[in-house]
Design a protein around this motif. Structure first.
Motif, PDB file in Angstrom:
ATOM      1  N   TYR A  32       0.829  -1.203   0.000  1.00  0.00           N
ATOM      2  CA  TYR A  32       0.000   0.000   0.000  1.00  0.00           C
ATOM      3  C   TYR A  32       0.867   1.258   0.000  1.00  0.00           C
ATOM      4  O   TYR A  32       0.623   2.185  -0.769  1.00  0.00           O
ATOM      5  CB  TYR A  32      -0.957   0.011   1.195  1.00  0.00           C
ATOM      6  CG  TYR A  32      -1.499   1.380   1.465  1.00  0.00           C
ATOM      7  CD1 TYR A  32      -2.354   1.995   0.547  1.00  0.00           C
ATOM      8  CD2 TYR A  32      -1.130   2.097   2.590  1.00  0.00           C
ATOM      9  CE1 TYR A  32      -2.826   3.283   0.764  1.00  0.00           C
ATOM     10  CE2 TYR A  32      -1.599   3.371   2.810  1.00  0.00           C
ATOM     11  CZ  TYR A  32      -2.441   3.965   1.896  1.00  0.00           C
ATOM     12  OH  TYR A  32      -2.896   5.227   2.097  1.00  0.00           O
ATOM     13  N   THR A  33       1.881   1.296   0.875  1.00  0.00           N
ATOM     14  CA  THR A  33       2.706   2.502   0.949  1.00  0.00           C
ATOM     15  C   THR A  33       3.437   2.749  -0.366  1.00  0.00           C
ATOM     16  O   THR A  33       3.577   3.895  -0.785  1.00  0.00           O
ATOM     17  CB  THR A  33       3.712   2.448   2.115  1.00  0.00           C
ATOM     18  OG1 THR A  33       4.522   1.290   2.005  1.00  0.00           O
ATOM     19  CG2 THR A  33       3.000   2.459   3.446  1.00  0.00           C
ATOM     20  N   ARG A  34       3.872   1.695  -1.004  1.00  0.00           N
ATOM     21  CA  ARG A  34       4.533   1.854  -2.310  1.00  0.00           C
ATOM     22  C   ARG A  34       3.566   2.427  -3.341  1.00  0.00           C
ATOM     23  O   ARG A  34       3.922   3.324  -4.107  1.00  0.00           O
ATOM     24  CB  ARG A  34       5.078   0.516  -2.796  1.00  0.00           C
ATOM     25  CG  ARG A  34       6.302   0.066  -2.052  1.00  0.00           C
ATOM     26  CD  ARG A  34       6.767  -1.279  -2.544  1.00  0.00           C
ATOM     27  NE  ARG A  34       7.934  -1.712  -1.801  1.00  0.00           N
ATOM     28  CZ  ARG A  34       8.283  -2.964  -1.654  1.00  0.00           C
ATOM     29  NH1 ARG A  34       7.569  -3.942  -2.208  1.00  0.00           N
ATOM     30  NH2 ARG A  34       9.361  -3.289  -0.961  1.00  0.00           N
ATOM     31  N   GLN A  35       2.346   1.895  -3.379  1.00  0.00           N
ATOM     32  CA  GLN A  35       1.347   2.389  -4.330  1.00  0.00           C
ATOM     33  C   GLN A  35       0.994   3.846  -4.040  1.00  0.00           C
ATOM     34  O   GLN A  35       0.858   4.649  -4.965  1.00  0.00           O
ATOM     35  CB  GLN A  35       0.088   1.529  -4.278  1.00  0.00           C
ATOM     36  CG  GLN A  35       0.273   0.150  -4.850  1.00  0.00           C
ATOM     37  CD  GLN A  35      -0.961  -0.714  -4.651  1.00  0.00           C
ATOM     38  OE1 GLN A  35      -2.018  -0.233  -4.238  1.00  0.00           O
ATOM     39  NE2 GLN A  35      -0.841  -1.994  -4.925  1.00  0.00           N
ATOM     40  N   ALA A  36       0.840   4.176  -2.770  1.00  0.00           N
ATOM     41  CA  ALA A  36       0.485   5.548  -2.393  1.00  0.00           C
ATOM     42  C   ALA A  36       1.610   6.514  -2.761  1.00  0.00           C
ATOM     43  O   ALA A  36       1.351   7.622  -3.241  1.00  0.00           O
ATOM     44  CB  ALA A  36       0.172   5.630  -0.901  1.00  0.00           C
ATOM     45  N   ARG A  37       2.839   6.106  -2.568  1.00  0.00           N
ATOM     46  CA  ARG A  37       3.969   6.962  -2.940  1.00  0.00           C
ATOM     47  C   ARG A  37       4.030   7.158  -4.440  1.00  0.00           C
ATOM     48  O   ARG A  37       4.308   8.258  -4.918  1.00  0.00           O
ATOM     49  CB  ARG A  37       5.279   6.360  -2.440  1.00  0.00           C
ATOM     50  CG  ARG A  37       5.495   6.560  -0.978  1.00  0.00           C
ATOM     51  CD  ARG A  37       6.838   6.032  -0.548  1.00  0.00           C
ATOM     52  NE  ARG A  37       6.959   6.095   0.895  1.00  0.00           N
ATOM     53  CZ  ARG A  37       7.655   5.233   1.608  1.00  0.00           C
ATOM     54  NH1 ARG A  37       8.303   4.244   1.032  1.00  0.00           N
ATOM     55  NH2 ARG A  37       7.715   5.361   2.915  1.00  0.00           N
ATOM     56  N   ARG A  38       3.815   6.073  -5.194  1.00  0.00           N
ATOM     57  CA  ARG A  38       3.819   6.178  -6.654  1.00  0.00           C
ATOM     58  C   ARG A  38       2.724   7.107  -7.152  1.00  0.00           C
ATOM     59  O   ARG A  38       2.884   7.765  -8.179  1.00  0.00           O
ATOM     60  CB  ARG A  38       3.653   4.802  -7.305  1.00  0.00           C
ATOM     61  CG  ARG A  38       4.981   4.138  -7.626  1.00  0.00           C
ATOM     62  CD  ARG A  38       4.732   2.854  -8.310  1.00  0.00           C
ATOM     63  NE  ARG A  38       4.661   1.911  -7.196  1.00  0.00           N
ATOM     64  CZ  ARG A  38       4.290   0.670  -7.251  1.00  0.00           C
ATOM     65  NH1 ARG A  38       3.918   0.144  -8.375  1.00  0.00           N
ATOM     66  NH2 ARG A  38       4.269  -0.098  -6.198  1.00  0.00           N
ATOM     67  N   ALA A  39       1.608   7.125  -6.431  1.00  0.00           N
ATOM     68  CA  ALA A  39       0.482   7.972  -6.831  1.00  0.00           C
ATOM     69  C   ALA A  39       0.827   9.452  -6.677  1.00  0.00           C
ATOM     70  O   ALA A  39       0.224  10.293  -7.352  1.00  0.00           O
ATOM     71  CB  ALA A  39      -0.753   7.639  -5.997  1.00  0.00           C
ATOM     72  N   GLY A  40       1.776   9.749  -5.809  1.00  0.00           N
ATOM     73  CA  GLY A  40       2.162  11.143  -5.612  1.00  0.00           C
ATOM     74  C   GLY A  40       0.994  11.975  -5.128  1.00  0.00           C
ATOM     75  O   GLY A  40       0.341  11.634  -4.152  1.00  0.00           O
ATOM     76  N   LYS A  41       0.687  13.026  -5.869  1.00  0.00           N
ATOM     77  CA  LYS A  41      -0.404  13.924  -5.472  1.00  0.00           C
ATOM     78  C   LYS A  41      -1.715  13.575  -6.146  1.00  0.00           C
ATOM     79  O   LYS A  41      -2.691  14.306  -6.016  1.00  0.00           O
ATOM     80  CB  LYS A  41      -0.007  15.369  -5.768  1.00  0.00           C
ATOM     81  CG  LYS A  41       1.154  15.827  -4.923  1.00  0.00           C
ATOM     82  CD  LYS A  41       1.489  17.268  -5.159  1.00  0.00           C
ATOM     83  CE  LYS A  41       2.662  17.663  -4.280  1.00  0.00           C
ATOM     84  NZ  LYS A  41       2.985  19.069  -4.399  1.00  0.00           N
ATOM     85  N   ALA A  44      -7.027  10.472  -6.594  1.00  0.00           N
ATOM     86  CA  ALA A  44      -7.832   9.319  -7.011  1.00  0.00           C
ATOM     87  C   ALA A  44      -7.019   8.038  -6.908  1.00  0.00           C
ATOM     88  O   ALA A  44      -7.533   7.007  -6.449  1.00  0.00           O
ATOM     89  CB  ALA A  44      -8.341   9.518  -8.434  1.00  0.00           C
ATOM     90  N   GLU A  45      -5.751   8.088  -7.299  1.00  0.00           N
ATOM     91  CA  GLU A  45      -4.894   6.902  -7.211  1.00  0.00           C
ATOM     92  C   GLU A  45      -4.582   6.555  -5.760  1.00  0.00           C
ATOM     93  O   GLU A  45      -4.522   5.380  -5.399  1.00  0.00           O
ATOM     94  CB  GLU A  45      -3.605   7.121  -7.991  1.00  0.00           C
ATOM     95  CG  GLU A  45      -3.811   7.133  -9.493  1.00  0.00           C
ATOM     96  CD  GLU A  45      -2.511   7.359 -10.256  1.00  0.00           C
ATOM     97  OE1 GLU A  45      -1.464   6.857  -9.803  1.00  0.00           O
ATOM     98  OE2 GLU A  45      -2.573   8.044 -11.285  1.00  0.00           O
ATOM     99  N   GLN A  46      -4.392   7.573  -4.921  1.00  0.00           N
ATOM    100  CA  GLN A  46      -4.169   7.324  -3.496  1.00  0.00           C
ATOM    101  C   GLN A  46      -5.394   6.668  -2.865  1.00  0.00           C
ATOM    102  O   GLN A  46      -5.276   5.735  -2.076  1.00  0.00           O
ATOM    103  CB  GLN A  46      -3.844   8.623  -2.767  1.00  0.00           C
ATOM    104  CG  GLN A  46      -2.473   9.145  -3.052  1.00  0.00           C
ATOM    105  CD  GLN A  46      -2.183  10.409  -2.272  1.00  0.00           C
ATOM    106  OE1 GLN A  46      -2.986  10.864  -1.449  1.00  0.00           O
ATOM    107  NE2 GLN A  46      -1.030  10.994  -2.520  1.00  0.00           N
TER     108      GLN A  46
END
Length: 73
Positions: A32-41, A44-46
């Motif tokens: 999850y943390t990796r995906q959230a970081r990749r989503a940046g700002k 919707a992706e976060q």
């Protein structure tokens, strides 16, 4: 989402899990943390990353969003 220190309730709840469940939970959290970081700002992706994480945790461990929010605040 920025990570803050785990609350006492979160630490205690995690410690009540079996070692195998702790490892699975930690892997899901790391994913999850990796995906959230990749989503940046990209909010919707976060949000999608959080929904996927919370759904997996709910299905595997029966832990709901309210409990996760307490654990990870």
């Amino acid at each position: 989402m920025r990570w803050r220190k785990w609350t006492y309730r979160g630490q205690h709840g995690l410690l009540e899990m079996s070692h195998s469940d702790q490892q699975q939970f930690k892997r899901l959290l790391l994913d999850y943390t990796r995906q959230a970081r990749r989503a940046g700002k990209e909010l919707a992706e976060q949000k999608t990353a959080w929904q996927n994480f919370s759904h997996q945790v709910r299905q595997k461990f029966g832990i709901f969003d309210a409990t996760l929010a307490l654990w990870l605040q």
